[in-house]
Design a protein around this motif. Structure first.
Motif, short mmCIF file in Angstrom:
data_model
loop_
_atom_site.label_atom_id
_atom_site.label_comp_id
_atom_site.label_asym_id
_atom_site.label_seq_id
_atom_site.Cartn_x
_atom_site.Cartn_y
_atom_site.Cartn_z
N ARG A 65 0.84 -1.21 0.00
CA ARG A 65 0.00 0.00 0.00
C ARG A 65 0.87 1.25 0.00
O ARG A 65 0.53 2.27 -0.63
CB ARG A 65 -0.93 0.01 1.21
CG ARG A 65 -2.01 -1.04 1.15
CD ARG A 65 -3.20 -0.70 2.00
NE ARG A 65 -4.11 -1.83 2.10
CZ ARG A 65 -4.95 -2.21 1.16
NH1 ARG A 65 -4.99 -1.55 0.02
NH2 ARG A 65 -5.73 -3.26 1.33
N ASP A 73 -2.42 -1.27 -4.58
CA ASP A 73 -3.55 -1.57 -3.72
C ASP A 73 -4.10 -2.97 -3.91
O ASP A 73 -4.41 -3.67 -2.95
CB ASP A 73 -4.65 -0.53 -3.98
CG ASP A 73 -5.73 -0.57 -2.92
OD1 ASP A 73 -5.43 -0.23 -1.78
OD2 ASP A 73 -6.86 -0.97 -3.25
N THR A 105 -6.31 4.08 -0.99
CA THR A 105 -5.40 4.43 0.09
C THR A 105 -4.83 5.83 -0.12
O THR A 105 -4.87 6.36 -1.24
CB THR A 105 -4.23 3.45 0.15
OG1 THR A 105 -3.43 3.62 -1.04
CG2 THR A 105 -4.71 2.02 0.23
#
Length: 502
Positions: free
Chosen positions: A55, A60, A260
Motif C-alpha cells: 500500500r 492496492d 489508500t
C-alpha cells in the motif's frame, strides 16, 4: 529451448530458474499445538506487513490479496483442523500441510470459481506455515529469479527471496490472484508449462513463451526489450502535463480508482483530475460490526486529503462476494441493497463521507444499483442536495431500468467488470472473463444504452472498470461517447498516451 504456454501477465524478463516447490527446508518439523498455531500467526503477520508495504507503494490490489491471505491464516476452522492433526499424533509441519490440503480440496469441489481461487490461497498459506515450522526456506540461486511451480500463488511473488524477473506456473489462469499481482508488479507470467529445467538455468519469460538456455542473440533481444520498456515509462511520465484529448479534439477526463492515501497521491502525481472511484470497504473486511461514523471518517480522511480541490467520487460500502466481513457471514445481499438493509449504518457512512470530503469536489456513488427507488432512498439518507449522487451500472436489471435510474441519479458510472460478468453469464473469477470482455456485442450494447440515457437526461457517464484501461476497449468506449475514464493510477500514463493517438 522455447516453450509455449498461456500468457498471464505481459512483459519480458530475464533471470535464473528457481523451483519454489523444490526448496529444501533448513530445519525440521516441530511438535505441539502451540507450534502450529504460532506458524499460522507468523504467516498472517508477514502477509499483513507485506500488504502494508505494498500500500505504501500504491499497489492496492496486491495489498488486498495479501490481506485476504492473512485472514485465511487466521481462519479458526483451518487452525483447529491443524491442531486436531497434531493431537492425533502428526508432526506440526505435517499437520499444517494436511489441514490446508483438506480445507482447499473442500473449497475446490464447490461449483464456484471464486471459491476455487480461495482453494489455491489456502494451499499457499499451508505451504508457508510448513516452511515456518521447518525452519524457513531460502533460494540457492543468486540474481533475478524466474519462479517456477506447479501452482504459483500471489505470495510466491510477494515473498520471493530475491528480485523476480518472471514466473511460470503449470496451473492457473489470467484471473488468478498470482496473475493479478504479477500485472500490478510488472512481472511477466506464463501459465500451462510443466518445466523440468534445473535451478539456476538462465531463462527468458516473454508473453506466452519461455526460453530456457537462450542464445546470445535471444538474451540481447530480451535485454533490449526490457530497456525499451523502461524508457517508454519514463517518456510517458514526461507527458503528464499534456491534455488527454484525441487528435480530433475530443477531451477525455482522466480519473483514478483509489483506496489508500498513497494511491490517491500517486494518482495526483500522474496527472489525474481526481478520483472516479474511492473504495471504502477495504479497511473493514475484518470488522465484527457495521462501521460507525467515526470509523468511516478515520479511514476516509487520509485517502481524500491528497484529492483536495479535485473530484472525489466516494463509493458507499460494496460488501459482498469475496469481500464479506465476519459480521455479515452468510449474507446474500450485495452493494447498495445490502447498505439499504441497514439504513442507520448507511446514514452514518454518508455523514462521514460529507465530513471527510469537505475539501474536495465531492460526489457519492452507489454500487450495484438496480432501481431508481434505491437511488431515491439513498438521497433521503444523504440529506445534502449539494452533493451529487451517482449510480454504478453493473447489473442487467440496471440496464432494464436505465431511463428511470438516469433520471433519479446525478451521474452514472459503468462498472465494466461486474457488468461484463453478469451479461455474459460468467463468474468474476472465470478465466474467460477479461477486461476485453467489455468489447463483446452484448456488453457494448448495454454501455451504449447507458451513455444514450445519460445524454437524454443530461447526466455524465464514466467507466471505472478495468476495461477503461484496456487498449482494445478504451477506443470503443470513447467512440460510444464515454468522456470520463477512471483507471488504476499505474495505468494513467498509458491511457493518456492512447487517447492522444486516437
Amino acid at each position: 529451448m522455447r516453450h509455449l504456454g498461456t500468457p498471464g501477465a505481459p512483459g519480458v524478463g530475464l533471470g535464473r530458474v528457481w523451483h519454489v516447490d523444490r526448496v529444501v527446508p533448513a530445519g525440521g518439523g516441530l511438535a505441539g499445538p502451540g507450534d502450529v498455531l504460532g506458524a499460522f500467526d507468523a504467516v498472517a503477520a508477514r502477509l499483513r506487513a507485506r500488504a502494508e508495504a505494498l500500500r505504501g507503494d500504491g499497489l492496492d490490489e496486491p495489498a488486498d490479496i495479501a490481506e485476504t491471505m492473512a485472514l485465511i491464516a487466521d481462519d479458526p476452522d483451518l487452525r483447529e483442523a491443524a491442531v486436531a492433526e497434531v493431537r492425533a499424533g502428526q508432526p506440526a509441519d505435517t499437520a499444517a500441510r494436511v489441514a490446508a490440503e483438506r480445507y482447499a480440496t473442500m473449497l475446490a469441489t464447490l461449483p464456484d470459481p471464486a471459491l476455487a481461487e480461495r482453494a489455491t490461497d489456502v494451499r499457499q498459506v499451508g505451504r508457508r506455515a510448513v516452511a515456518v515450522l521447518q525452519g524457513g526456506v531460502a533460494s540457492t540461486v543468486e540474481g533475478p529469479l524466474v519462479l517456477v511451480g506447479r501452482e504459483l500463488g500471489a505470495d510466491d511473488l510477494l515473498d520471493a527471496p530475491d528480485e523476480v524477473a518472471g514466473a511460470v506456473s503449470l496451473l492457473g489462469g489470467p484471473n488468478a490472484h498470482v496473475a493479478i499481482v504479477a500485472r500490478a508488479l510488472g512481472v511477466p507470467l506464463v501459465f500451462g508449462l510443466d518445466l523440468d529445467a534445473p535451478d539456476g538455468a538462465l531463462a527468458i519469460v516473454d508473453g506466452a513463451s519461455l526460453i530456457v538456455g537462450p542464445s546470445d542473440g535471444e538474451r540481447d533481444a530480451a535485454l533490449a526489450a526490457m530497456r525499451a520498456a523502461g524508457e517508454r515509462r519514463a517518456a510517458l511520465a514526461v507527458e503528464r502535463e499534456l491534455p488527454a484529448a484525441t487528435r480530433d479534439g475530443r477531451a477525455i477526463t482522466l480519473l483514478a480508482n483509489v483506496s489508500t492515501p498513497d494511491e490517491a497521491a500517486a494518482a495526483v502525481a500522474a496527472g489525474a483530475a481526481g478520483a472516479g472511484l474511492v473504495r471504502t470497504e477495504l479497511p473493514f473486511l475484518a470488522a465484527t460490526a457495521w462501521p460507525t461514523e467515526a470509523d468511516h471518517v478515520a479511514a476516509l480522511r487520509p485517502v481524500l486529503a491528497p484529492l483536495a480541490g479535485r473530484v472525489a467520487t466516494v463509493r458507499t460500502l460494496d460488501f459482498g462476494g469475496d469481500k464479506l466481513p465476519p459480521f455479515l457471514d452468510g449474507q446474500s445481499l450485495r452493494g447498495v441493497a445490502l447498505s439499504l438493509s441497514a439504513p442507520d449504518a448507511l446514514a452514518a457512512q454518508l455523514r462521514a463521507i460529507r465530513l471527510a470530503g469537505a475539501d474536495t469536489s465531492l460526489r457519492v456513488m452507489l454500487p450495484l444499483v438496480e432501481s431508481a427507488e434505491q437511488v431515491r432512498g439513498c438521497r433521503e439518507l444523504l440529506a445534502s442536495p449539494s452533493v451529487p449522487l451517482g449510480a454504478m451500472i453493473e447489473l442487467p436489471s440496471a440496464i432494464d431500468a436505465i431511463e428511470a435510474i438516469a433520471e433519479a441519479a446525478d451521474f452514472l458510472s459503468i462498472g465494466s467488470n461486474d457488468l461484463s460478468a453478469s451479461l455474459l453469464g460468467l463468474d468474476r473469477r472465470d478465466p474467460r472473463l477479461t477486461p476485453a470482455s467489455a468489447a463483446e456485442p452484448a456488453v457494448l450494447q448495454a454501455i451504449a444504452a447507458v451513455v444514450a440515457a445519460g445524454g437524454r437526461h443530461g447526466k455524465p457517464v464514466s467507466v471505472c472498470g478495468d476495461a477503461a484501461a484496456d487498449p482494445s476497449v478504451a477506443p470503443l468506449l470513447i467512440g460510444l461517447g464515454c468522456t470520463v475514464l477512471s483507471v488504476a493510477p499505474s495505468a494513467l500514463d498509458e491511457v493518456r498516451a492512447l487517447i492522444r493517438m486516437l
